[in-house]
Design a protein around this motif. Sequence first.
Motif, PDB file in Angstrom:
ATOM      1  N   LEU A  80     -41.048 -52.968  39.250  1.00 18.65           N
ATOM      2  CA  LEU A  80     -39.827 -53.555  38.549  1.00 18.65           C
ATOM      3  C   LEU A  80     -39.395 -52.488  37.254  1.00 18.65           C
ATOM      4  CD1 LEU A  80     -37.544 -55.643  38.638  1.00 18.65           C
ATOM      5  CD2 LEU A  80     -39.272 -56.989  36.960  1.00 18.65           C
ATOM      6  N   GLY A  81     -40.508 -52.114  36.695  1.00 21.13           N
ATOM      7  CA  GLY A  81     -40.014 -51.394  35.237  1.00 21.13           C
ATOM      8  C   GLY A  81     -39.576 -50.140  35.744  1.00 21.13           C
ATOM      9  N   ALA A  82     -40.080 -49.414  36.785  1.00 25.24           N
ATOM     10  CA  ALA A  82     -39.686 -48.085  37.353  1.00 25.24           C
ATOM     11  C   ALA A  82     -38.124 -48.387  37.751  1.00 25.24           C
ATOM     12  CB  ALA A  82     -40.426 -47.775  38.434  1.00 25.24           C
ATOM     13  N   ALA A  83     -37.948 -49.620  38.405  1.00 29.15           N
ATOM     14  CA  ALA A  83     -36.539 -49.842  38.941  1.00 29.15           C
ATOM     15  C   ALA A  83     -35.516 -49.865  38.056  1.00 29.15           C
ATOM     16  CB  ALA A  83     -36.432 -51.062  40.008  1.00 29.15           C
ATOM     17  N   VAL A  84     -35.895 -50.638  36.902  1.00 28.78           N
ATOM     18  CA  VAL A  84     -34.844 -51.047  35.759  1.00 28.78           C
ATOM     19  C   VAL A  84     -34.583 -49.794  35.106  1.00 28.78           C
ATOM     20  CG1 VAL A  84     -34.426 -52.311  33.550  1.00 28.78           C
ATOM     21  CG2 VAL A  84     -35.677 -53.317  35.506  1.00 28.78           C
ATOM     22  N   THR A  85     -35.536 -48.835  34.846  1.00 31.11           N
ATOM     23  CA  THR A  85     -35.228 -47.488  34.325  1.00 31.11           C
ATOM     24  C   THR A  85     -34.603 -46.625  35.238  1.00 31.11           C
ATOM     25  OG1 THR A  85     -37.415 -47.595  33.082  1.00 31.11           O
ATOM     26  CG2 THR A  85     -36.367 -45.503  33.078  1.00 31.11           C
ATOM     27  N   ASP A  86     -34.908 -46.501  36.597  1.00 29.15           N
ATOM     28  CA  ASP A  86     -34.219 -45.536  37.388  1.00 29.15           C
ATOM     29  C   ASP A  86     -32.583 -46.213  37.565  1.00 29.15           C
ATOM     30  OD1 ASP A  86     -36.524 -44.089  37.294  1.00 29.15           O
ATOM     31  OD2 ASP A  86     -36.878 -44.700  39.431  1.00 29.15           O
ATOM     32  N   SER A  87     -32.624 -47.233  37.668  1.00 26.06           N
ATOM     33  CA  SER A  87     -31.165 -48.054  37.694  1.00 26.06           C
ATOM     34  C   SER A  87     -30.239 -47.540  36.703  1.00 26.06           C
ATOM     35  CB  SER A  87     -31.167 -49.589  37.979  1.00 26.06           C
ATOM     36  OG  SER A  87     -31.789 -49.860  39.090  1.00 26.06           O
ATOM     37  N   PHE A  88     -30.729 -47.769  35.455  1.00 27.49           N
ATOM     38  CA  PHE A  88     -29.916 -47.200  34.353  1.00 27.49           C
ATOM     39  C   PHE A  88     -29.781 -45.934  34.306  1.00 27.49           C
ATOM     40  CE2 PHE A  88     -31.105 -51.662  32.358  1.00 27.49           C
ATOM     41  CZ  PHE A  88     -29.804 -52.034  32.287  1.00 27.49           C
ATOM     42  N   SER A  89     -30.647 -45.007  34.853  1.00 19.66           N
ATOM     43  CA  SER A  89     -30.551 -43.660  34.539  1.00 19.66           C
ATOM     44  C   SER A  89     -29.504 -43.194  35.632  1.00 19.66           C
ATOM     45  CB  SER A  89     -32.028 -43.091  35.063  1.00 19.66           C
ATOM     46  OG  SER A  89     -31.824 -41.545  35.216  1.00 19.66           O
ATOM     47  N   PHE A 267     -33.073 -57.444  33.796  1.00 23.42           N
ATOM     48  CA  PHE A 267     -31.753 -56.731  33.669  1.00 23.42           C
ATOM     49  C   PHE A 267     -31.051 -57.505  32.219  1.00 23.42           C
ATOM     50  CE2 PHE A 267     -32.273 -54.481  37.374  1.00 23.42           C
ATOM     51  CZ  PHE A 267     -31.838 -53.287  37.124  1.00 23.42           C
ATOM     52  N   THR A 268     -31.371 -58.771  32.345  1.00 26.41           N
ATOM     53  CA  THR A 268     -30.655 -59.511  31.139  1.00 26.41           C
ATOM     54  C   THR A 268     -31.199 -59.851  30.050  1.00 26.41           C
ATOM     55  OG1 THR A 268     -31.173 -61.722  32.343  1.00 26.41           O
ATOM     56  CG2 THR A 268     -29.024 -60.723  33.210  1.00 26.41           C
ATOM     57  N   ASP A 269     -32.675 -59.552  29.841  1.00 24.38           N
ATOM     58  CA  ASP A 269     -33.517 -59.775  28.683  1.00 24.38           C
ATOM     59  C   ASP A 269     -32.905 -59.031  27.532  1.00 24.38           C
ATOM     60  OD1 ASP A 269     -35.878 -61.067  27.262  1.00 24.38           O
ATOM     61  OD2 ASP A 269     -36.492 -58.800  27.510  1.00 24.38           O
ATOM     62  N   PRO A 270     -32.336 -59.708  26.438  1.00 26.03           N
ATOM     63  CA  PRO A 270     -32.004 -58.955  25.218  1.00 26.03           C
ATOM     64  C   PRO A 270     -33.019 -58.189  24.511  1.00 26.03           C
ATOM     65  CG  PRO A 270     -32.249 -61.345  24.826  1.00 26.03           C
ATOM     66  CD  PRO A 270     -32.316 -61.102  26.265  1.00 26.03           C
ATOM     67  N   GLN A 271     -34.225 -58.528  24.420  1.00 24.17           N
ATOM     68  CA  GLN A 271     -35.076 -57.799  23.614  1.00 24.17           C
ATOM     69  C   GLN A 271     -35.711 -56.569  24.270  1.00 24.17           C
ATOM     70  OE1 GLN A 271     -37.781 -61.556  22.978  1.00 24.17           O
ATOM     71  NE2 GLN A 271     -38.364 -60.118  21.420  1.00 24.17           N
ATOM     72  N   SER A 272     -35.715 -56.398  25.508  1.00 26.00           N
ATOM     73  CA  SER A 272     -36.018 -55.189  26.064  1.00 26.00           C
ATOM     74  C   SER A 272     -35.143 -54.712  26.875  1.00 26.00           C
ATOM     75  CB  SER A 272     -37.154 -55.357  27.164  1.00 26.00           C
ATOM     76  OG  SER A 272     -36.724 -56.261  28.314  1.00 26.00           O
ATOM     77  N   VAL A 273     -33.907 -55.031  27.313  1.00 25.26           N
ATOM     78  CA  VAL A 273     -33.020 -54.153  28.173  1.00 25.26           C
ATOM     79  C   VAL A 273     -32.306 -52.860  27.574  1.00 25.26           C
ATOM     80  CG1 VAL A 273     -30.960 -55.687  27.693  1.00 25.26           C
ATOM     81  CG2 VAL A 273     -31.055 -54.440  30.050  1.00 25.26           C
ATOM     82  N   GLY A 274     -32.051 -53.178  26.152  1.00 22.55           N
ATOM     83  CA  GLY A 274     -31.644 -52.135  25.425  1.00 22.55           C
ATOM     84  C   GLY A 274     -32.638 -50.794  25.645  1.00 22.55           C
ATOM     85  N   TRP A 275     -33.786 -50.962  25.350  1.00 21.14           N
ATOM     86  CA  TRP A 275     -34.781 -49.851  25.581  1.00 21.14           C
ATOM     87  C   TRP A 275     -34.802 -49.233  26.849  1.00 21.14           C
ATOM     88  CZ3 TRP A 275     -35.540 -48.059  21.043  1.00 21.14           C
ATOM     89  CH2 TRP A 275     -35.706 -48.903  19.843  1.00 21.14           C
ATOM     90  N   PHE A 276     -34.801 -49.861  27.994  1.00 19.72           N
ATOM     91  CA  PHE A 276     -34.521 -49.495  29.289  1.00 19.72           C
ATOM     92  C   PHE A 276     -33.320 -48.639  29.370  1.00 19.72           C
ATOM     93  CE2 PHE A 276     -37.641 -52.909  30.277  1.00 19.72           C
ATOM     94  CZ  PHE A 276     -38.459 -52.362  30.923  1.00 19.72           C
ATOM     95  N   VAL A 277     -32.154 -49.051  28.743  1.00 19.10           N
ATOM     96  CA  VAL A 277     -31.036 -48.172  28.813  1.00 19.10           C
ATOM     97  C   VAL A 277     -31.381 -46.973  28.172  1.00 19.10           C
ATOM     98  CG1 VAL A 277     -28.605 -48.095  28.091  1.00 19.10           C
ATOM     99  CG2 VAL A 277     -29.336 -50.151  28.888  1.00 19.10           C
TER     100      VAL A 277
END
Length: 371
Positions: A80-89, A267-277
């Motif tokens: 899931l961590g890789a998926a969120v990062t790659d999706s924003f990429s 994808f909607t967590d406000p504390q972490s999603v910005g860092w994934f972007v």
Amino acid sequence: MDTQTTRMAGIPSPAAAAARDILFRRYRTYGIAVAVLSGMSYGLYSAFMALGMSLGVWDGWYEKGSGLSAVATLFLLSALGAAVTDSFSALWSLLLAALKGKLGDVPRSWRTRPGVIMTAAAFIGGPLASTCYVLGLQNAGSMVVPLSALCPAIGAILGRVVFKQTLNVRIMTGILICFAASFMIGSTGLTDDAPANLYLGLAFGLLAALGWGVEGCVCGYGTALIDPEVGITIRQLTSGLSNLFLLVPLFGWLGGADAAGMAVAAFTDPQSVGWFVVAGFCAYFAFMLWYQGNAMCGAALGMACNGAFSFWGPFFIWLVLGVYYGMEDKNMPPIAWLASLVMICGIFLIAVNPLDLFRRGYQGRKDREAA
């Protein structure tokens, strides 16, 4: 031969040849700088992704009382961590391709034979290798970064097996140096303060290096025939979509977890999603600058400069998570730092003959004297 005769014969004058060589060296030097920046971008991508996976909803998922099974904690969260990062990429790559007027080239290139080959290679290097890389980071910490930098050495071995490429003494020596560095990293498990799942994490790091080595062998064909920015968009879309819609549901099913609900929460967590972007942006530029640097200074030297991420990854993880956020156990033991530098030397030896650099410097001085 006078200047007029030289021009008529199509032979450049010594001054013109010297000026051309100076411009070539400047272009090549700029390419080296771009390739080094690609390694730094990869280090930043690793640091910001690891930061995102330690904040907000992720912190709760990794706690013992979260209710997640061992399979879900180990595999689902990493995928899931890789998926969120790659999706924003992938979103960054689509946005930048649209801004440059290349968005229409993506589906057209995707349907070609090189596009299909790049898609297959991206699946190996994207969801499979990236998930293994995140698994390594979560279990072995920053020590997995220099180990994953074995991909050039593995790529050289695969090139010999698959494409019958020659492995001379220099390349073999570089490969041995890289594997010696990996053994140095593995020796850190003999200390009392080593992470509990160190060897498991290092094993996943080796699998990530294998996946990226395969991708490097195959993608060279695709990127030679497809615009690099279009090729990277194909690569990131393949990685993000396959990770999100194949691996995450699979590991959710195996781990008995609500993968869809967890993906929405991530994808909607406000504390972490910005860092994934931010991590996705750095991942895009890590690949973009790598391809650009290879085109400017040559694939061999570009690969060697990019391989410095074996140092930049642990450095930025220590700087961002350890120093700035004050998280404990984010630094590597001294022998692992030494191993990362040894790994860079091995990668450099695989990619470049050091004697050629001295010859070029000597020839450059002769050209300047002649001018």
